[in-house]
Write an enzyme that holds these catalytic residues in place. Structure first.
Site, short mmCIF file in Angstrom:
data_model
loop_
_atom_site.label_atom_id
_atom_site.label_comp_id
_atom_site.label_asym_id
_atom_site.label_seq_id
_atom_site.Cartn_x
_atom_site.Cartn_y
_atom_site.Cartn_z
N ASN A 20 12.52 14.63 -10.50
CA ASN A 20 12.15 13.21 -10.39
C ASN A 20 11.90 12.53 -11.72
OD1 ASN A 20 9.65 14.94 -10.22
ND2 ASN A 20 8.67 12.94 -10.40
N TYR A 233 2.91 30.03 -21.65
CA TYR A 233 4.24 29.42 -21.50
C TYR A 233 5.30 30.34 -22.10
CZ TYR A 233 7.84 25.78 -21.55
OH TYR A 233 9.00 25.05 -21.34
#
Length: 309
Positions: A20, A233
């Site tokens: 999105n 991460y």
């Protein structure tokens, strides 16, 4: 809207997670611009629907939305049921949804115009240092980072694998990072184990991720040779790179590759990157659209094959 979208056998079907905004939105736009029917997925229904409305304009009319939270098993199952019924296969799966594994000190969404002014004149290393200074690593954020970037992505892959195998040219593209390259690991044994594609297993990856979280909680990340700064991460992306190589060996009928989109201006970098989402998205879309019979089990950077190390 969805009924008008072609699902003929000659039209390729792509699924993009986290589609999105940012890189994911641009991947959807660029794949659709190449005649691919795109299922844009996002956690938030309203934002996902608005993103599709943005894309479905002049020249592009074959993007549709389906809700997906990659950390929710029932949400993944709902997407699989939809894809089975609607298309019966998936030709391209782009795993883009991600979480930074840190908490930002500037609030959820920092004003990109303000950050651009502050970052003006800084090179890549200086920008990364700025990003690090404006972040904090917490155990909860690290745990969420592994659950999203590794396990969430893995569960989506496992669920969609039969649909990819139903394609005559199934492609799996995992959006990775140069932060996942093994040079960030400071313990040689960890590096070697994660790079040993002939022997590394999913079970061992689980053990290593558990070990990392325990070391993180004990404040022993540095002492144990894990990557410094944005460590959760980096570890999650390195694990996903290793898992991608395991899958590429296990499923030679598919093309399974990882791609570093570059240091991009997105929410996950507080808009501190050097590339636009369009530039980052083009690097991902290029791997998704490689010619038939191309490489598998590879890592791509700047539009060319690079190293996992």
């Amino acid at each position: 809207m969805t009924e008008a979208i072609s699902s003929s056998p000659s039209t390729r079907i792509a699924v993009v997670t986290g589609g999105n905004k940012g890189i994911g939105l641009e991947v959807c736009r660029q794949l659709a611009g190449n005649g691919v029917t795109v299922v844009l997925t996002a956690r938030d229904e309203k934002r996902g629907t608005e993103a599709v409305e943005k894309l479905n304009g002049p020249g592009i009319s074959h993007v549709l939305f389906h809700q997906l939270d990659i950390t929710d098993a029932s949400s993944i199952a709902g997407l699989v049921d939809f894809l089975k019924t609607r298309f019966g296969r998936v030709d391209i799966l782009v795993n883009n949804a991600a979480y930074g594994g840190v908490e930002f000190l500037r609030g959820p969404v920092y004003n990109s115009v303000s950050s651009e002014e502050e970052l003006s004149g800084m090179d890549r290393d200086q920008r990364l240092e700025w990003l690090w200074k404006n972040s904090q690593e917490t155990y909860d954020a690290a745990k969420k980072g592994l659950q999203t970037n590794y396990y969430g992505t893995k569960h989506v892959i496992e669920a969609l694998l039969p649909l990819l195998q139903a394609s005559s040219d199934g492609r799996l593209v995992n959006v990775s990072s140069d932060f996942g390259q093994l040079r960030h690991f400071r313990k040689e044994e960890l590096k070697q184990e994660l790079n040993d594609v002939d022997n590394i297993t999913e079970e061992r990856l689980d053990e290593l991720l558990d070990m990392f979280l325990k070391d993180f909680e004990a404040g022993a990340v540095d002492a144990r040779g894990w990557p410094r700064a944005f460590s959760a991460y980096k570890v999650a992306k390195a694990a996903m790179n290793a898992y991608s190589r395991i899958l590429a060996r296990r499923h030679p009928e598919l093309h399974i590759n990882c791609v570093h989109p570059g240091y991009v201006k997105t929410d996950i970098t507080i808009h501190s990157g050097l590339l636009t989402p369009e530039e980052g998205g083009s690097r991902v879309a290029a791997v998704a659209l490689l010619p038939e019979g191309g490489v598998t089990g590879a890592f791509f950077e700047d539009f060319k094959e690079s190293s996992f190390v």
